[in-house]
Write a protein that holds these residues in place. Structure first.
Motif, PDB file in Angstrom:
ATOM      1  N   ASP A  34       0.693  -1.319   0.002  1.00  0.00           N
ATOM      2  CA  ASP A  34       0.088  -0.297   0.048  1.00  0.00           C
ATOM      3  C   ASP A  34       0.558   1.040  -0.118  1.00  0.00           C
ATOM      4  O   ASP A  34       0.268   2.466   0.203  1.00  0.00           O
ATOM      5  N   SER A 126      -0.793   5.176  -7.044  1.00  0.00           N
ATOM      6  CA  SER A 126      -1.267   6.320  -6.465  1.00  0.00           C
ATOM      7  C   SER A 126      -1.041   5.771  -4.827  1.00  0.00           C
ATOM      8  O   SER A 126      -1.393   6.847  -3.790  1.00  0.00           O
ATOM      9  N   ASP A 127      -1.534   4.662  -5.017  1.00  0.00           N
ATOM     10  CA  ASP A 127      -1.632   4.341  -3.360  1.00  0.00           C
ATOM     11  C   ASP A 127      -0.255   4.518  -2.920  1.00  0.00           C
ATOM     12  O   ASP A 127       0.257   4.865  -1.203  1.00  0.00           O
ATOM     13  N   GLU A 130       0.632   7.822  -1.756  1.00  0.00           N
ATOM     14  CA  GLU A 130      -0.044   8.467  -0.964  1.00  0.00           C
ATOM     15  C   GLU A 130       0.473   8.019   0.327  1.00  0.00           C
ATOM     16  O   GLU A 130       0.764   8.952   1.146  1.00  0.00           O
ATOM     17  N   GLY A 131       1.435   6.593   0.192  1.00  0.00           N
ATOM     18  CA  GLY A 131       1.881   5.867   1.367  1.00  0.00           C
ATOM     19  C   GLY A 131       3.204   6.369   1.988  1.00  0.00           C
ATOM     20  O   GLY A 131       3.010   6.263   3.349  1.00  0.00           O
ATOM     21  N   GLU A 133       4.202   9.687   1.322  1.00  0.00           N
ATOM     22  CA  GLU A 133       3.548  10.870   1.618  1.00  0.00           C
ATOM     23  C   GLU A 133       3.949  12.318   0.261  1.00  0.00           C
ATOM     24  O   GLU A 133       5.380  12.775   1.105  1.00  0.00           O
ATOM     25  N   ASN A 135       2.657  13.207  -2.208  1.00  0.00           N
ATOM     26  CA  ASN A 135       1.501  13.631  -3.244  1.00  0.00           C
ATOM     27  C   ASN A 135       1.596  15.265  -3.395  1.00  0.00           C
ATOM     28  O   ASN A 135       1.897  15.584  -4.554  1.00  0.00           O
ATOM     29  N   ASP A 136       2.627  15.326  -2.494  1.00  0.00           N
ATOM     30  CA  ASP A 136       2.700  17.073  -1.715  1.00  0.00           C
ATOM     31  C   ASP A 136       3.701  17.333  -2.527  1.00  0.00           C
ATOM     32  O   ASP A 136       3.772  18.565  -2.646  1.00  0.00           O
ATOM     33  N   THR A 147      -1.067  11.491 -14.204  1.00  0.00           N
ATOM     34  CA  THR A 147      -2.678  11.523 -14.002  1.00  0.00           C
ATOM     35  C   THR A 147      -3.426  10.935 -14.913  1.00  0.00           C
ATOM     36  O   THR A 147      -4.115  11.893 -16.036  1.00  0.00           O
ATOM     37  N   ASP A 150      -7.768   9.708 -12.107  1.00  0.00           N
ATOM     38  CA  ASP A 150      -7.175   9.308 -10.736  1.00  0.00           C
ATOM     39  C   ASP A 150      -6.122   8.494 -10.623  1.00  0.00           C
ATOM     40  O   ASP A 150      -6.022   8.124  -9.077  1.00  0.00           O
TER      41      ASP A 150
END
Length: 436
Positions: A34, A126-127, A130-131, A133, A135-136, A147, A150
């Motif tokens: 994940d 994407s997961d 995100e996992g 951290e 994304n930003d 992308t 999504d």
């Protein structure tokens, strides 16, 4: 998009490719499935196959020796790095996808990522992003380019962006400062021309990357998507305003010459280096290459972001490469570990230093901007604050292949038709491709 749909698209893509062939973070963390950070996952005895595009780094051997050592120390696995020429890369990817012989991880050009992702060849990261951290942390324009519906089909690795490069020596002789608006661009160019009638103040080649800042800067779009359907925006009032401004620099203000419309990037750069042109829109890698070939120009180059219509910055295309994980990779956790190692931290920074391109993270871009190198910081600012992407659709490759934007600009700059007529024709051709 679920895995069944993605597998169906992969099979369809493979079938089409087969017919075509017949016809012609950092290095200190691992992640779980994940994307969360873990410390285990010994992959001793495994080998991760990686495709890297040839030529971006003139001598990548030492770099990948260091990466391989760090990767094996962290995971126990070995790396099998293979270099692929850019010129044949798209066909090699297509053939590999059709035959199910792709690598575990591959460098993928940003305008190709949606195509291969839509075909089902690349895993959705994407997961994992995100996992971790991230994304930003990854540069927004590069994330946008990866992308589709999504799903994120690649992690930003490195990129270049174009800004306005000018000859400080020529500017000083003419007593002018770099422009900050479109009106300034006309005024500065006119003064430069009056000072030296043989000078080309601002050559305008018929290139996508010189054209799009003025389309975007006027509020236009190359194309936009609504409810899954893409439509060209080249014929909108805003886009035509930007194109008309470019045309006026040739026909009305004499800041360029019709001959420059046939120049490629090397032609433009060489005219600038010879002092025949005073300002050019060119890449973040250009100042270094010019000075390396012409050491007498040390100190005679300046860079500013591309001026916006009424100030600020006009958007500029951010192009480079993602690192994508193939759906067929047996150990996607291991593949993601490599991707994260390469796209963040120490190795992302080193790759940028060695290649002259920018890393794909905001943190490293900010460091470059704050270092205050006058030939680097403006590009970093442009990429972070005014970076833009071309339409993120699998069909964009066909638009590029058809040379629709360059042909439109050739028509406009050559005076063979009105700006609106050229834009209408280009929009119609683009919409035909989108409608297929």
């Amino acid at each position: 998009m679920n895995r069944t749909t993605r597998f169906t698209r992969l099979v369809a893509f493979a079938a089409v490719a087969g017919l075509a062939l017949t016809a012609c973070g950092n290095g200190d963390s691992d992640t779980d499935a994940d994307g969360g950070a873990v410390t285990g996952g010994d992959a001793s005895g495994e080998t991760l196959s990686v495709w890297i595009m040839e030529g971006t780094n003139p001598d990548p051997t030492d770099f990948f020796d260091e990466v391989s050592e760090a990767f094996e120390e962290q995971t126990g696995a070995e790396l099998d790095i293979q270099f692929v020429p850019w010129a044949s890369a798209h066909d090699q990817f297509t053939n590999a996808i059709a035959g199910g012989t792709g690598p575990d991880v591959a460098e993928v050009g940003t305008t190709w990522t949606p195509e291969f992702g839509d075909a089902g060849a690349l895993a959705d990261l994407s997961d994992r992003i995100e996992g971790a951290e991230l994304n930003d942390e990854y540069v927004p324009a590069m994330m946008e380019a990866a992308t589709l519906e999504d799903a994120v089909y690649g992690a930003p690795w490195y990129a270049g962006v174009r800004s306005l490069i000018y000859r400080t020596d020529i500017f000083e002789e003419a007593g002018v400062e770099p422009p900050t608006t479109w009106d300034d661009l006309v005024e500065v160019g006119t003064t430069l021309k009056e000072h030296d009638e043989d000078l080309i103040p601002f050559p305008i080649p018929a290139s996508v990357h010189t054209t799009t800042p003025f389309i975007w800067g006027a509020g236009g779009e190359v194309a936009s998507e609504e409810d899954g359907t893409w439509t060209s925006g080249l014929d909108s009032a805003e886009s035509v305003e930007g194109l008309t401004f470019l045309e006026s620099l040739v026909s009305e203000h004499d800041l360029s010459t019709p001959a420059a419309s046939t120049w490629n990037e090397a032609d433009t750069r060489d005219a600038f280096a010879r002092g025949e042109a005073a300002m050019i829109i060119s890449g973040s890698w250009t100042p270094k290459s010019i000075i390396e070939a012409n050491d007498e120009l040390e100190g005679d180059l300046g860079v500013v972001p591309i001026p916006g219509k009424d100030g600020g910055m006009a958007p500029s295309f951010v192009g480079g490469s993602h690192l994508g994980v193939f759906e067929t990779a047996e150990n996607q956790d291991l593949a993601w570990t490599f991707v994260q190692m390469m796209t963040t931290g120490e190795f992302a920074e080193k790759w940028g230093e060695q290649t002259g391109f920018f890393p794909g993270t905001n943190e490293l871009l900010t460091q470059l901007e704050e270092a205050d190198d006058p030939l680097v910081a403006p590009f970093a600012q442009q990429m972070r604050d005014a970076g833009a992407t071309l339409p993120v659709t699998p069909q964009w490759g066909q638009v590029e292949g058809a040379q629709i934007l360059p042909a439109m600009m050739q028509s406009i700059l050559g005076g063979s038709g009105s700006v609106q007529e050229a834009a209408d024709t280009a929009a119609s051709e683009m919409n035909e491709i989108f409608g297929q």
